[in-house]
Write an enzyme that holds these catalytic residues in place. Structure first.
Site, mmCIF file in Angstrom:
data_model
loop_
_atom_site.group_PDB
_atom_site.id
_atom_site.type_symbol
_atom_site.label_atom_id
_atom_site.label_comp_id
_atom_site.label_asym_id
_atom_site.label_seq_id
_atom_site.Cartn_x
_atom_site.Cartn_y
_atom_site.Cartn_z
ATOM 1 N N HIS A 1 -2.187 0.661 -9.450
ATOM 2 C CA HIS A 1 -2.707 -0.278 -8.443
ATOM 3 C C HIS A 1 -3.526 -1.389 -9.125
ATOM 4 C CE1 HIS A 1 -4.201 -0.800 -4.033
ATOM 5 N NE2 HIS A 1 -4.092 -1.963 -4.652
ATOM 6 N N ARG B 1 0.880 -1.167 0.000
ATOM 7 C CA ARG B 1 0.000 0.000 0.000
ATOM 8 C C ARG B 1 0.914 1.213 0.000
ATOM 9 N NH1 ARG B 1 -3.459 -2.966 -1.314
ATOM 10 N NH2 ARG B 1 -5.424 -3.451 -0.258
ATOM 11 N N GLU C 1 -4.193 7.801 -4.134
ATOM 12 C CA GLU C 1 -4.600 7.120 -5.373
ATOM 13 C C GLU C 1 -5.966 7.619 -5.809
ATOM 14 O OE1 GLU C 1 -4.331 2.875 -4.768
ATOM 15 O OE2 GLU C 1 -2.188 2.966 -4.385
HETATM 16 P P1 NAP Z 1 -0.585 -12.321 3.988
HETATM 17 O O1 NAP Z 1 -0.583 -13.723 3.476
HETATM 18 O O2 NAP Z 1 -1.343 -12.005 5.204
HETATM 19 O O3 NAP Z 1 0.949 -11.893 4.169
HETATM 20 C C1 NAP Z 1 1.333 -10.741 4.819
HETATM 21 C C2 NAP Z 1 2.786 -10.850 5.223
HETATM 22 O O4 NAP Z 1 3.195 -9.593 5.775
HETATM 23 C C3 NAP Z 1 3.044 -11.916 6.288
HETATM 24 O O5 NAP Z 1 4.219 -12.621 5.986
HETATM 25 C C4 NAP Z 1 3.224 -11.107 7.557
HETATM 26 O O6 NAP Z 1 4.114 -11.699 8.483
HETATM 27 C C5 NAP Z 1 3.879 -9.858 6.995
HETATM 28 N N1 NAP Z 1 3.748 -8.749 7.937
HETATM 29 C C6 NAP Z 1 2.655 -8.272 8.533
HETATM 30 N N2 NAP Z 1 2.970 -7.289 9.398
HETATM 31 C C7 NAP Z 1 4.302 -7.166 9.342
HETATM 32 C C8 NAP Z 1 5.234 -6.334 10.008
HETATM 33 N N3 NAP Z 1 4.840 -5.447 10.924
HETATM 34 N N4 NAP Z 1 6.546 -6.477 9.697
HETATM 35 C C9 NAP Z 1 6.957 -7.392 8.803
HETATM 36 N N5 NAP Z 1 6.115 -8.204 8.143
HETATM 37 C C10 NAP Z 1 4.818 -8.091 8.408
HETATM 38 O O7 NAP Z 1 -1.130 -11.333 2.878
HETATM 39 P P2 NAP Z 1 -1.003 -11.443 1.272
HETATM 40 O O8 NAP Z 1 -2.173 -12.147 0.731
HETATM 41 O O9 NAP Z 1 0.356 -11.898 0.909
HETATM 42 O O10 NAP Z 1 -1.178 -9.871 0.906
HETATM 43 C C11 NAP Z 1 -0.290 -8.927 1.431
HETATM 44 C C12 NAP Z 1 -0.709 -7.514 1.087
HETATM 45 O O11 NAP Z 1 -0.427 -7.234 -0.264
HETATM 46 C C13 NAP Z 1 -2.194 -7.164 1.223
HETATM 47 O O12 NAP Z 1 -2.599 -6.950 2.548
HETATM 48 C C14 NAP Z 1 -2.288 -5.921 0.376
HETATM 49 O O13 NAP Z 1 -1.990 -4.777 1.148
HETATM 50 C C15 NAP Z 1 -1.206 -6.126 -0.679
HETATM 51 N N6 NAP Z 1 -1.803 -6.427 -2.001
HETATM 52 C C16 NAP Z 1 -1.629 -5.531 -3.004
HETATM 53 C C17 NAP Z 1 -2.153 -5.796 -4.246
HETATM 54 C C18 NAP Z 1 -1.952 -4.840 -5.375
HETATM 55 O O14 NAP Z 1 -2.766 -4.814 -6.281
HETATM 56 N N7 NAP Z 1 -0.883 -4.080 -5.360
HETATM 57 C C19 NAP Z 1 -2.893 -6.955 -4.472
HETATM 58 C C20 NAP Z 1 -3.061 -7.838 -3.426
HETATM 59 C C21 NAP Z 1 -2.509 -7.572 -2.178
HETATM 60 P P3 NAP Z 1 3.783 -13.077 9.249
HETATM 61 O O15 NAP Z 1 3.696 -14.121 8.153
HETATM 62 O O16 NAP Z 1 4.942 -13.301 10.119
HETATM 63 O O17 NAP Z 1 2.484 -12.880 9.933
HETATM 64 C C1 GLV Z 2 -5.472 -5.182 -3.683
HETATM 65 O O1 GLV Z 2 -4.788 -4.247 -3.489
HETATM 66 C C2 GLV Z 2 -5.808 -6.150 -2.694
HETATM 67 O O2 GLV Z 2 -5.503 -5.934 -1.517
HETATM 68 O O3 GLV Z 2 -6.429 -7.180 -3.062
#
Ligand code: NAP
Ligand code: GLV
Length: 326
Positions: free
Chosen positions: A285, A237, A266
């Site tokens: 995004h 984000r 955004e």
């Molecule tokens: P996820 O499976 O929950 O993974 C999040 C990761 O971030 C986990 O490894 C978590 O650590 C780590 N984390 C959380 N807080 C932290 C901190 N304070 N310091 C270091 N690491 C930390 O989520 P995901 O499905 O991979 O998605 C992650 C994020 O990507 C979403 O929440 C969203 O913001 C972003 N995203 C963006 C797009 C886009 O279009 N650009 C699309 C989809 C998602 P632990 O494993 O140790 O808990």
């Molecule tokens: C997109 O940014 C998502 O969090 O799915």
């Protein structure tokens, strides 16, 4: 009688058509706040909201006394005040997993595009400037066999590690809240504290959720720890970094380049200096936005919504506590 539901900003047509068979749907597009009178009127009656791009906070919830479920068409849910929703026994859902590979593809594309300067060189060719052999001023840097530091080794982080390890033979460093033995074995990845990851990586890729803890986690100090040749990629984000510090780091050549899918504001504002930097590759995004994945996300969000409205447990419920309290 069909339950009253608001579609806010995003839901693929096919999913919307299906939803209309089961619910009394009011659609609102380009809505970012509760300033729209018609929206506020519908909020009073709504039992569900789906789509989003809207902050669901106390102020909105006070206007929605009948709400039972908020169904985000995204995995990230930093737009939701989950604590407040839970307090009011309102379910919150998101769309994890089904978008993981698509987002990982986008992040890798952004990384390659930035390293190999693909958008800049595409423009050069299309502007009919390519007249002969190119010299070093047009070269990019290698991706394969370099060191990738992933901050946020969750679902998407791991899918990126998979691509980096198997496809590009990269060395993988990672940082997350917890150490992950299985990931380390699978991708020969090494856990690092944040400072060491920043100092040792050729590519630093940020893919954490936006939370109180991660807000502004990459700022002036963190950019100063990176190599001068480092390429920074942000897919999490806009607010997980301090954008003005990124701009300074790029201006002072503290880091080499950046690939960004997310921004502090955004859509990005026209006067944002990042837009004039040739070493910055931007995307609007769009991490999960393929036809297939957007539709799958919309369908899952509808499934969540209808389950919640019909007294069933939504498949990807965020605040389990609401379900347990039932
Ligand atoms: P996820 O499976 O929950 O993974 C999040 C990761 O971030 C986990 O490894 C978590 O650590 C780590 N984390 C959380 N807080 C932290 C901190 N304070 N310091 C270091 N690491 C930390 O989520 P995901 O499905 O991979 O998605 C992650 C994020 O990507 C979403 O929440 C969203 O913001 C972003 N995203 C963006 C797009 C886009 O279009 N650009 C699309 C989809 C998602 P632990 O494993 O140790 O808990
Ligand atoms: C997109 O940014 C998502 O969090 O799915």
């Amino acid at each position: 009688m069909k339950k009253k539901v608001i579609v806010a900003n995003r839901l693929e047509q096919e999913a919307l058509d299906e939803l209309k068979k089961h619910a009394d749907v009011s659609c609102f597009y380009n809505i970012i706040s509760t300033e729209n009178e018609e929206f506020v009127k519908k909020l009073k009656e709504a039992e569900g909201i789906i789509g989003l791009g809207l902050n669901v906070d106390k102020q909105l919830l006070d206007l929605a006394p009948n709400l039972k479920i908020v169904s985000n068409v995204s995995v990230g849910y930093n737009n939701l005040d989950v604590e407040e929703l839970t307090k009011r026994n309102i379910m919150a859902t998101n769309t994890p997993d089904i978008l993981t590979d698509t987002v990982a593809d986008t992040m890798f594309g952004l990384l390659l595009a930035t390293a190999r300067r693909i958008p800049e060189l595409d423009q050069y060719v299309k502007e009919r400037k390519w007249k002969g052999d190119l010299t070093a001023e047009f070269y990019g840097v290698d991706v394969h066999h370099k060191t990738l530091g992933i901050i946020g080794m969750g679902r998407i982080g791991q899918a990126i590690a998979h691509r980096a390890h198997h496809g590009f033979h990269m060395d993988i460093l990672y940082h997350s809240r917890t150490k992950k033995q299985e990931v380390e074995e699978k991708y020969n990845a090494t856990y690092k504290n944040l400072e060491n990851l920043l100092a040792e990586s050729d590519y630093v890729l940020l893919i954490t959720p936006l939370t109180k803890e991660t807000r502004g986690m990459i700022g002036a100090r963190e950019f100063s720890l990176m190599k001068e040749t480092a390429i920074f990629i942000n897919g999490s984000r806009g607010q997980t970094i301090v954008e003005k510090d990124l701009i300074s780091a790029l201006r002072s050549n503290e880091i080499a380049a950046a690939g960004l899918d997310v921004f502090e504001v955004e859509p990005i504002q026209p006067d944002n200096p990042l837009l004039d930097m040739p070493n910055v590759v931007t995307l609007p995004h769009i991490g999960s936005s393929t036809y297939e994945t957007e539709l799958a996300m919309s369908k899952l969000a509808c499934k969540n919504l209808l389950a919640g409205l019909n007294g069933n447990k939504p498949p990807t419920l965020i605040n389990e506590k609401v379900w347990k309290n039932k």
